[in-house]
Design a protein around this motif. Sequence first.
Motif, PDB file in Angstrom:
ATOM      1  N   LYS A  11      80.314  47.624  51.707  1.00 49.22           N
ATOM      2  CA  LYS A  11      80.379  46.214  52.098  1.00 49.22           C
ATOM      3  C   LYS A  11      81.140  46.097  53.404  1.00 49.22           C
ATOM      4  CE  LYS A  11      81.142  45.363  47.261  1.00 49.22           C
ATOM      5  NZ  LYS A  11      81.868  44.583  46.266  1.00 49.22           N
ATOM      6  N   SER A  16      80.366  39.162  54.691  1.00 48.48           N
ATOM      7  CA  SER A  16      78.927  39.420  54.770  1.00 48.48           C
ATOM      8  C   SER A  16      78.073  38.391  54.054  1.00 48.48           C
ATOM      9  CB  SER A  16      78.634  40.766  54.129  1.00 48.48           C
ATOM     10  OG  SER A  16      78.883  40.690  52.742  1.00 48.48           O
ATOM     11  N   TYR A  17      78.590  37.692  53.086  1.00 49.73           N
ATOM     12  CA  TYR A  17      77.780  36.821  52.228  1.00 49.73           C
ATOM     13  C   TYR A  17      76.583  37.585  51.671  1.00 49.73           C
ATOM     14  CZ  TYR A  17      80.770  33.447  54.440  1.00 49.73           C
ATOM     15  OH  TYR A  17      81.867  32.794  54.890  1.00 49.73           O
ATOM     16  N   GLY A  18      76.803  38.846  51.361  1.00 41.44           N
ATOM     17  CA  GLY A  18      75.774  39.638  50.713  1.00 41.44           C
ATOM     18  C   GLY A  18      74.721  40.221  51.645  1.00 41.44           C
ATOM     19  N   ILE A  21      75.221  44.191  52.798  1.00 36.38           N
ATOM     20  CA  ILE A  21      75.671  45.143  51.796  1.00 36.38           C
ATOM     21  C   ILE A  21      74.627  46.246  51.639  1.00 36.38           C
ATOM     22  CG2 ILE A  21      76.176  45.404  49.340  1.00 36.38           C
ATOM     23  CD1 ILE A  21      77.543  42.714  49.427  1.00 36.38           C
ATOM     24  N   GLN A  65      82.592  50.965  47.190  1.00 34.94           N
ATOM     25  CA  GLN A  65      82.840  50.864  45.748  1.00 34.94           C
ATOM     26  C   GLN A  65      81.809  51.688  45.003  1.00 34.94           C
ATOM     27  OE1 GLN A  65      82.589  46.728  44.554  1.00 34.94           O
ATOM     28  NE2 GLN A  65      84.743  46.327  45.002  1.00 34.94           N
ATOM     29  N   ARG A  66      82.203  52.123  43.855  1.00 35.26           N
ATOM     30  CA  ARG A  66      81.236  52.710  42.934  1.00 35.26           C
ATOM     31  C   ARG A  66      80.227  51.631  42.560  1.00 35.26           C
ATOM     32  NH1 ARG A  66      83.436  54.644  37.069  1.00 35.26           N
ATOM     33  NH2 ARG A  66      81.419  55.100  36.108  1.00 35.26           N
ATOM     34  N   LEU A  68      77.986  49.542  40.232  1.00 35.28           N
ATOM     35  CA  LEU A  68      77.924  49.222  38.806  1.00 35.28           C
ATOM     36  C   LEU A  68      76.475  49.086  38.379  1.00 35.28           C
ATOM     37  CD1 LEU A  68      80.542  46.324  38.878  1.00 35.28           C
ATOM     38  CD2 LEU A  68      80.959  48.711  38.250  1.00 35.28           C
ATOM     39  N   ASP A  79      75.672  38.627  37.992  1.00 33.41           N
ATOM     40  CA  ASP A  79      77.108  38.700  37.755  1.00 33.41           C
ATOM     41  C   ASP A  79      77.638  37.289  37.579  1.00 33.41           C
ATOM     42  OD1 ASP A  79      77.405  37.776  40.434  1.00 33.41           O
ATOM     43  OD2 ASP A  79      77.361  39.838  41.142  1.00 33.41           O
ATOM     44  N   VAL A 110      71.840  42.389  45.277  1.00 30.14           N
ATOM     45  CA  VAL A 110      73.004  41.504  45.341  1.00 30.14           C
ATOM     46  C   VAL A 110      72.628  40.151  44.759  1.00 30.14           C
ATOM     47  CG1 VAL A 110      73.999  42.625  47.364  1.00 30.14           C
ATOM     48  CG2 VAL A 110      72.442  40.707  47.682  1.00 30.14           C
ATOM     49  N   THR A 111      73.620  39.465  44.216  1.00 24.38           N
ATOM     50  CA  THR A 111      73.314  38.205  43.539  1.00 24.38           C
ATOM     51  C   THR A 111      73.643  36.988  44.392  1.00 24.38           C
ATOM     52  OG1 THR A 111      75.513  38.089  42.594  1.00 24.38           O
ATOM     53  CG2 THR A 111      73.826  39.208  41.289  1.00 24.38           C
ATOM     54  N   ASN A 112      74.095  37.226  45.627  1.00 23.26           N
ATOM     55  CA  ASN A 112      74.476  36.048  46.406  1.00 23.26           C
ATOM     56  C   ASN A 112      73.497  35.697  47.529  1.00 23.26           C
ATOM     57  OD1 ASN A 112      75.334  38.336  47.595  1.00 23.26           O
ATOM     58  ND2 ASN A 112      77.354  37.604  48.170  1.00 23.26           N
ATOM     59  N   ASP A 162      84.311  37.327  41.324  1.00 22.41           N
ATOM     60  CA  ASP A 162      82.973  37.813  40.980  1.00 22.41           C
ATOM     61  C   ASP A 162      83.162  38.920  39.969  1.00 22.41           C
ATOM     62  OD1 ASP A 162      81.572  36.136  42.653  1.00 22.41           O
ATOM     63  OD2 ASP A 162      81.724  37.489  44.363  1.00 22.41           O
ATOM     64  N   ILE A 174      84.486  42.527  40.710  1.00 19.19           N
ATOM     65  CA  ILE A 174      83.817  42.941  41.946  1.00 19.19           C
ATOM     66  C   ILE A 174      84.630  42.502  43.152  1.00 19.19           C
ATOM     67  CG2 ILE A 174      81.757  42.669  43.367  1.00 19.19           C
ATOM     68  CD1 ILE A 174      80.159  42.393  40.740  1.00 19.19           C
ATOM     69  N   GLU A 175      85.040  41.250  43.174  1.00 24.37           N
ATOM     70  CA  GLU A 175      85.918  40.779  44.239  1.00 24.37           C
ATOM     71  C   GLU A 175      86.567  39.464  43.832  1.00 24.37           C
ATOM     72  OE1 GLU A 175      84.423  39.341  47.937  1.00 24.37           O
ATOM     73  OE2 GLU A 175      82.891  38.091  46.997  1.00 24.37           O
TER      74      GLU A 175
HETATM   75  N1  ADP Z   1      80.135  47.734  43.047  1.00 24.76           N
HETATM   76  C1  ADP Z   1      79.022  46.993  42.899  1.00 24.76           C
HETATM   77  N2  ADP Z   1      78.042  47.384  42.050  1.00 24.76           N
HETATM   78  C2  ADP Z   1      76.924  46.647  41.887  1.00 24.76           C
HETATM   79  N3  ADP Z   1      76.675  45.495  42.538  1.00 24.76           N
HETATM   80  C3  ADP Z   1      77.606  45.061  43.410  1.00 24.76           C
HETATM   81  C4  ADP Z   1      78.823  45.788  43.639  1.00 24.76           C
HETATM   82  N4  ADP Z   1      79.545  45.123  44.563  1.00 24.76           N
HETATM   83  C5  ADP Z   1      78.822  44.040  44.896  1.00 24.76           C
HETATM   84  N5  ADP Z   1      77.654  43.987  44.214  1.00 24.76           N
HETATM   85  C6  ADP Z   1      76.656  42.906  44.307  1.00 24.76           C
HETATM   86  O1  ADP Z   1      76.719  42.325  45.591  1.00 24.76           O
HETATM   87  C7  ADP Z   1      77.198  40.968  45.526  1.00 24.76           C
HETATM   88  C8  ADP Z   1      78.080  40.666  46.715  1.00 24.76           C
HETATM   89  O2  ADP Z   1      79.202  41.488  46.724  1.00 24.76           O
HETATM   90  P1  ADP Z   1      80.661  40.889  46.918  1.00 24.76           P
HETATM   91  O3  ADP Z   1      81.625  41.996  46.789  1.00 24.76           O
HETATM   92  O4  ADP Z   1      80.828  39.718  45.996  1.00 24.76           O
HETATM   93  O5  ADP Z   1      80.641  40.440  48.459  1.00 24.76           O
HETATM   94  P2  ADP Z   1      80.393  39.012  49.173  1.00 24.76           P
HETATM   95  O6  ADP Z   1      80.185  37.983  48.093  1.00 24.76           O
HETATM   96  O7  ADP Z   1      81.662  38.793  49.946  1.00 24.76           O
HETATM   97  O8  ADP Z   1      79.205  39.228  50.031  1.00 24.76           O
HETATM   98  C9  ADP Z   1      77.915  40.878  44.190  1.00 24.76           C
HETATM   99  O9  ADP Z   1      77.966  39.553  43.719  1.00 24.76           O
HETATM  100  C10 ADP Z   1      77.052  41.795  43.330  1.00 24.76           C
HETATM  101  O10 ADP Z   1      75.883  41.129  42.913  1.00 24.76           O
END
Ligand code: ADP
Length: 209
Positions: A11, A16-18, A21, A65-66, A68, A79, A110-112, A162, A174-175
Motif C-alpha cells: 500500500k 491511496s483510497y484503494g 494497492i 502486509q501479509r 489476508l 471487510d 480491495v473493498t473501497n 477497517d 487492516i488499518e
Molecule cells: N492485508 C490485506 N489483505 C487482504 N486485503 C487487504 C489487506 N489490506 C488491505 N486490503 C484490502 O484493501 C482495502 C484498502 O486497504 P486499506 O489498508 O484500508 O487502505 P486505504 O483504505 O487507505 O486505501 C481494504 O479495505 C481491504 O479490502
Amino acid sequence: MLLQYQSVVLKPRNGSYGRDIVFIKRNGPNAYRIHNEQNAVTMRDTDKLLKWLRRKNRSGGYIVQRRLQLTQIQHKPFDIRIMVQRKKGSSSTWNVTGSYAKVAAQGYLVTNVTSRTIPVLEALRLARIGDRGLLVKAERIARLAAQRLGERYPKLRTVGFDIGIDRKRRIWIIEGNYQPDLRPFRLLRDSSMYRRILWYKNIKAKKDG
Ligand SMILES: Nc1ncnc2c1ncn2[C@@H]1O[C@H](COP(=O)(O)OP(=O)(O)O)[C@@H](O)[C@H]1O
Ligand SMILES: [Mg+2]
C-alpha cells in the motif's frame, strides 16, 4: 515477506483510497502474480518486479502486509468498518458508534473502490461465516485498539477501523483511520448510527468521565 508468506499486499504510504494497492503472490521460485485494480500480470523475474514497483510509486514507498484470505460474498471479498469514538476529555471511555460492511466490486481485491455497503450482520449472514457473536468480538477488538491508541494520542476521539475476517473466522485489523468518511453512514437506510456519530462528535464528557 514473500519468502515467509505466499501472498502480500503493498500500500502506498502517501495514501491511496484503494487505487494503487498492489497484491503480489509467489508463483514458483522466481515468478510473481501481480494484481492491481482489475488487472493481473505475471512477472518472471524479481528484478523486473522491483523496477516495476519503483516506477509505479516514485515518491513515498510502500507499507507491506501479509495478504489476508478475506471471507467472501459470492466470490467478492468484504471487510467491515467499525467506528469507535470517545467524548471530549480523554478520560472518557471508547464506544462503538457504528459499523457497516464493504463488499468489493466484481474483479477487485480491495473493498473501497466502487464497493457496496451493507449492514455487518447481513454480510456475515450472506457469507455464512457467523452472526452477532462475531460482530461483538470484532467490536471489542476495535475498542481495545482505540483505547491503546488513545493512550498515545490524547486528542484522538475518533477511529474508523477497517477490520477483516478471514476464512477461519479470525479477526484482523487492516488499518485505522483518524478522519473516517462519514458518508457511508449517512447513506445507510437506518440513520440511527449516523445520528449517534454526530452526537458523539459534539458532546463533552462530564468531569468524572
Ligand atoms: N492485508 C490485506 N489483505 C487482504 N486485503 C487487504 C489487506 N489490506 C488491505 N486490503 C484490502 O484493501 C482495502 C484498502 O486497504 P486499506 O489498508 O484500508 O487502505 P486505504 O483504505 O487507505 O486505501 C481494504 O479495505 C481491504 O479490502
Ligand atoms: Mg481503508
